[in-house]
Design a protein around this motif. Structure first.
Motif, mmCIF file in Angstrom:
data_model
loop_
_atom_site.group_PDB
_atom_site.id
_atom_site.type_symbol
_atom_site.label_atom_id
_atom_site.label_comp_id
_atom_site.label_asym_id
_atom_site.label_seq_id
_atom_site.Cartn_x
_atom_site.Cartn_y
_atom_site.Cartn_z
ATOM 1 N N MET A 50 -17.651 -16.122 -3.233
ATOM 2 C CA MET A 50 -19.046 -15.840 -2.872
ATOM 3 C C MET A 50 -19.581 -16.831 -1.830
ATOM 4 S SD MET A 50 -19.692 -13.162 -4.437
ATOM 5 C CE MET A 50 -21.407 -12.974 -4.070
ATOM 6 N N PHE A 51 -19.011 -18.036 -1.813
ATOM 7 C CA PHE A 51 -19.504 -19.020 -0.840
ATOM 8 C C PHE A 51 -19.058 -18.685 0.579
ATOM 9 C CE2 PHE A 51 -19.239 -21.339 -4.940
ATOM 10 C CZ PHE A 51 -20.613 -21.371 -5.153
ATOM 11 N N GLY A 52 -18.034 -17.836 0.685
ATOM 12 C CA GLY A 52 -17.643 -17.319 1.997
ATOM 13 C C GLY A 52 -18.711 -16.402 2.572
ATOM 14 N N ALA A 53 -19.535 -15.846 1.701
ATOM 15 C CA ALA A 53 -20.638 -14.993 2.173
ATOM 16 C C ALA A 53 -21.798 -15.859 2.659
ATOM 17 C CB ALA A 53 -21.096 -14.076 1.040
ATOM 18 N N ALA A 54 -22.110 -16.907 1.877
ATOM 19 C CA ALA A 54 -23.245 -17.775 2.239
ATOM 20 C C ALA A 54 -23.032 -18.427 3.602
ATOM 21 C CB ALA A 54 -23.424 -18.846 1.166
ATOM 22 N N LEU A 110 -18.353 -29.364 -0.768
ATOM 23 C CA LEU A 110 -17.422 -29.247 0.365
ATOM 24 C C LEU A 110 -16.732 -27.884 0.372
ATOM 25 C CD1 LEU A 110 -15.747 -32.777 0.434
ATOM 26 C CD2 LEU A 110 -17.073 -31.742 2.278
ATOM 27 N N ILE A 111 -16.601 -27.299 -0.818
ATOM 28 C CA ILE A 111 -15.978 -25.974 -0.920
ATOM 29 C C ILE A 111 -16.855 -24.929 -0.225
ATOM 30 C CG2 ILE A 111 -15.364 -24.160 -2.599
ATOM 31 C CD1 ILE A 111 -14.516 -26.629 -4.409
ATOM 32 N N GLY A 112 -18.166 -25.117 -0.310
ATOM 33 C CA GLY A 112 -19.073 -24.219 0.413
ATOM 34 C C GLY A 112 -18.952 -24.394 1.911
ATOM 35 N N ALA A 113 -18.704 -25.647 2.335
ATOM 36 C CA ALA A 113 -18.590 -25.925 3.775
ATOM 37 C C ALA A 113 -17.414 -25.192 4.403
ATOM 38 C CB ALA A 113 -18.456 -27.428 4.001
ATOM 39 N N THR A 114 -16.411 -24.851 3.581
ATOM 40 C CA THR A 114 -15.229 -24.174 4.123
ATOM 41 C C THR A 114 -15.374 -22.650 4.072
ATOM 42 O OG1 THR A 114 -14.152 -24.243 1.971
ATOM 43 C CG2 THR A 114 -13.680 -26.045 3.466
ATOM 44 N N GLY A 115 -16.587 -22.191 3.809
ATOM 45 C CA GLY A 115 -16.807 -20.743 3.736
ATOM 46 C C GLY A 115 -16.719 -20.049 5.079
ATOM 47 N N LEU A 116 -16.752 -20.824 6.159
ATOM 48 C CA LEU A 116 -16.500 -20.194 7.458
ATOM 49 C C LEU A 116 -14.983 -20.044 7.619
ATOM 50 C CD1 LEU A 116 -17.223 -22.773 10.300
ATOM 51 C CD2 LEU A 116 -16.647 -23.377 8.005
ATOM 52 N N PRO A 120 -6.306 -22.859 8.233
ATOM 53 C CA PRO A 120 -6.674 -23.649 7.066
ATOM 54 C C PRO A 120 -7.322 -24.991 7.428
ATOM 55 C CG PRO A 120 -4.366 -24.035 7.566
ATOM 56 C CD PRO A 120 -4.922 -23.186 8.687
ATOM 57 N N MET A 121 -7.694 -25.130 8.741
ATOM 58 C CA MET A 121 -8.153 -26.448 9.177
ATOM 59 C C MET A 121 -9.399 -26.901 8.414
ATOM 60 S SD MET A 121 -9.278 -27.830 12.878
ATOM 61 C CE MET A 121 -7.940 -27.182 13.853
ATOM 62 N N ALA A 122 -10.340 -25.969 8.185
ATOM 63 C CA ALA A 122 -11.573 -26.335 7.480
ATOM 64 C C ALA A 122 -11.243 -26.869 6.080
ATOM 65 C CB ALA A 122 -12.492 -25.120 7.380
ATOM 66 N N SER A 123 -10.290 -26.225 5.403
ATOM 67 C CA SER A 123 -9.919 -26.666 4.050
ATOM 68 C C SER A 123 -9.272 -28.045 4.074
ATOM 69 C CB SER A 123 -8.942 -25.665 3.417
ATOM 70 O OG SER A 123 -9.584 -24.445 3.228
ATOM 71 N N ARG A 124 -8.421 -28.252 5.060
ATOM 72 C CA ARG A 124 -7.742 -29.556 5.157
ATOM 73 C C ARG A 124 -8.754 -30.672 5.389
ATOM 74 N NH1 ARG A 124 -3.211 -27.306 8.310
ATOM 75 N NH2 ARG A 124 -4.142 -28.168 10.170
ATOM 76 N N MET A 172 -9.465 -23.357 -0.072
ATOM 77 C CA MET A 172 -8.788 -22.197 0.518
ATOM 78 C C MET A 172 -9.394 -20.889 0.001
ATOM 79 S SD MET A 172 -6.575 -22.900 2.810
ATOM 80 C CE MET A 172 -5.543 -21.458 2.913
ATOM 81 N N ALA A 173 -9.880 -20.917 -1.241
ATOM 82 C CA ALA A 173 -10.484 -19.706 -1.817
ATOM 83 C C ALA A 173 -11.691 -19.263 -0.990
ATOM 84 C CB ALA A 173 -10.888 -19.963 -3.269
ATOM 85 N N SER A 174 -12.610 -20.204 -0.728
ATOM 86 C CA SER A 174 -13.797 -19.812 0.051
ATOM 87 C C SER A 174 -13.441 -19.653 1.525
ATOM 88 C CB SER A 174 -14.921 -20.834 -0.135
ATOM 89 O OG SER A 174 -14.572 -22.054 0.422
ATOM 90 N N ASN A 175 -12.443 -20.406 1.979
ATOM 91 C CA ASN A 175 -12.012 -20.320 3.373
ATOM 92 C C ASN A 175 -11.478 -18.914 3.696
ATOM 93 O OD1 ASN A 175 -10.108 -22.819 5.309
ATOM 94 N ND2 ASN A 175 -11.780 -21.514 5.868
ATOM 95 N N ILE A 176 -10.623 -18.396 2.813
ATOM 96 C CA ILE A 176 -10.045 -17.064 3.025
ATOM 97 C C ILE A 176 -11.115 -15.981 2.887
ATOM 98 C CG2 ILE A 176 -8.400 -15.373 2.105
ATOM 99 C CD1 ILE A 176 -6.699 -17.904 1.283
ATOM 100 N N SER A 177 -12.014 -16.169 1.923
ATOM 101 C CA SER A 177 -13.094 -15.183 1.789
ATOM 102 C C SER A 177 -14.001 -15.225 3.020
ATOM 103 C CB SER A 177 -13.898 -15.431 0.517
ATOM 104 O OG SER A 177 -14.692 -16.573 0.649
ATOM 105 N N GLY A 178 -14.059 -16.386 3.689
ATOM 106 C CA GLY A 178 -14.822 -16.491 4.938
ATOM 107 C C GLY A 178 -14.250 -15.595 6.031
ATOM 108 N N VAL A 179 -12.923 -15.449 6.060
ATOM 109 C CA VAL A 179 -12.282 -14.562 7.048
ATOM 110 C C VAL A 179 -12.759 -13.128 6.814
ATOM 111 C CG1 VAL A 179 -10.079 -13.679 7.910
ATOM 112 C CG2 VAL A 179 -10.239 -16.050 7.158
#
Lengths: 86, 401
Positions: free
Chosen positions: B128-132, B346-352, B356-360, B380-387
């Motif tokens: 859900m944080f990939g949406a925010a 920080l997990i929310g920050a990777t929602g874009l 995987p750079m944002a996650s790293r 990676m969970a929010s990162n992939i949902s960001g895609v």
């Protein structure tokens, strides 16, 4: 200009709601798939029949290494049924 | 003799050299430096930068001409043979592969075949944080309108906030193709600057205690109700079902999302389709990347690039990125107000996107505050949902704007 801004605000509202809706649906669908697969398609435990005396010939850690190698190469489809020293 | 010398002079590029051409060369050299020396997204920045150079060699005939040049009466266009013979091979590549919207979905197929949905499936709530984190797209859309961009241009500019190169390019091709060059450059440059932008925004918005929220400890305190017993089956079924659902709700996202999910499916099936996955991630992805980079770079001729709008795109792109990151962080903070099981913002920050750079980057930041706090899998969970989220946002923009 006002008309364009109000259209942009509408796009923002619809866009954010759609993104939330789709990702919420992903959460729901993912959970349903997980529950159904857990119930109807749980991963089959790999039961290996050890032949008498075979356990003594092959050490447990050697067996585990062979088993994991076969699993990686065959993407989890292959099973170790027999190990022979050549 | 004089006639021969005149012809010789005309044969060279000296006659067409100008200050604006020199400036474009300088921009190309800077981009090449960033790609080669600084390793900023070299796979795309190097072809784009070289495309800029090719397009700005006077007399080289490699610059992309405006769409009006190939338009005929009655909403018809010149055929590809006419385009190739009149304007050269780069225009042939651009109008056949880019203008048709062909390459971005092909690249998405390769990205899908490289993506593992496993971390997202293990932590579905974090999706859900990939949406925010898509809020930056729409906020900058409105800000850009106030700066004088048209609605379609503003939407193309906003999509930079999705932090997904192919999505930004695809949306711009559909809505404002004349801005393709600067938007592609801004999108890939800011993606390369993720290690700078995420810490900048996170340090502004997060407290020390929030950096220290340990996800594994939270998992031990509040364990998940459902463990996945057969991950392989779930991974195969998931892209099929998701493809159907997203196609029903946002059909305009299908070219991107559908190809992403197809690529992922052939990867997850395993050995029986491994040749397809290898092709998607290898020769096809690499070839598409070369042509995409060169053709996008070639759109950046001096008269198109050296305008005030380019500056607006550079500033707006940064804002879109920063607001998206902030949106994800704020969403987690709001969630933490009501939840027992706290989540590291920080997990929310990777929602874009920027996988995987944002996650790293987020993982490294968490480790700096607590050396046992490994949050990579959660990010990676929010990162992939960001895609997925940015592809859906692009679909909405293409449909509504």
């Amino acid at each position: 200009m006002d008309e364009t801004i109000s259209k942009a605000l509408l796009v923002m509202l619809v866009g954010m709601l759609t993104v939330f809706l789709i990702l919420w649906l992903i959460t729901v669908i993912g959970n349903i798939i997980i529950r159904l697969s857990n119930k109807y398609l749980p991963e089959v435990e790999q039961v290996v029949k050890e032949k008498k005396g075979e356990a003594q010939q092959i050490k447990k850690n050697t067996y585990a290494a062979i088993e994991s190698a076969v699993s990686i190469v065959t993407n989890g489809k292959g099973k170790v049924s027999e190990i022979k020293k050549i | 003799m004089q006639e021969t010398l005149t012809k010789l002079y005309e044969m060279t590029a000296f006659g067409g050299f100008s200050l604006s051409v020199a400036l474009m060369w300088l921009i190309a050299f800077v981009l090449l430096y960033l790609g080669i020396k600084k390793q900023y997204e070299p796979l795309l920045l190097v072809p784009i930068a070289f495309g800029v150079l090719l397009a700005n060699f006077p007399g080289g005939g490699m610059g992309i001409v405006p769409a009006e040049n190939i338009a005929l009466e009655g909403h018809r266009y010149k055929n590809l043979f006419e385009i190739a013979s009149e304007y050269g091979i780069m225009n042939y590549l651009y109008y056949s592969l880019i203008k048709t919207g062909f390459l971005p979905p092909i690249i998405f197929m390769g990205v899908g075949a490289l993506t593992d949905f496993g971390p997202m499936l293990r932590n579905l709530k974090l999706a859900m944080f990939g949406a925010a984190a898509q809020i930056g797209i729409f906020t900058v859309l409105i800000c850009s309108l106030l700066l004088g961009f048209t609605l379609k241009e503003a939407a193309s500019l906003g999509i930079i906030g999705g932090a997904d190169g192919p999505t930004a390019i695809y949306t711009t091709i559909k809505l404002a193709p004349h801005l393709l060059g600067p938007i592609a450059i801004a999108a890939y440059s800011y993606m390369a600057l993720v290690p700078v932008i995420i810490p900048l925004v996170a340090n502004l918005l997060m407290t020390k205690n929030e950096f220290k929220i340990n996800m594994r400890q939270m998992d031990k305190l509040y364990p998940s109700k459902h463990q996945i017993k057969n991950l392989k089956t779930v991974k195969i079924v998931f892209p099929i079902v998701l493809g159907v659902v997203s196609a029903v709700f946002v059909p305009s996202s299908v070219p991107l999302l559908g190809m992403l999910l197809f690529g992922n499916l052939v990867k997850e099936i395993g050995t029986s389709t491994s040749r397809l996955a290898d092709a998607a991630t290898g020769p096809i992805l690499n070839t598409a990347t070369i042509f995409l980079g060169l053709a996008v770079g070639a759109t950046m001729t001096a008269d198109v690039f050296l305008t005030p709008k380019t500056l607006g795109i550079v500033v707006g792109g940064f804002l879109a990125f920063a607001i998206s990151i902030a949106g994800g962080i704020v969403a987690v903070k709001i969630y933490n107000l009501f939840a027992k099981k706290k989540i590291n913002p920080l997990i929310g920050a990777t929602g874009l996107s920027a996988v995987p750079m944002a996650s790293r980057v987020a993982n490294e930041m968490a480790l700096k505050h607590d050396s046992t706090n490994h949050i990579l899998q959660y990010c990676m969970a929010s990162n992939i949902s960001g895609v997925i989220g940015s592809a859906v946002a692009a679909g909405v923009l293409i449909s509504l704007v």
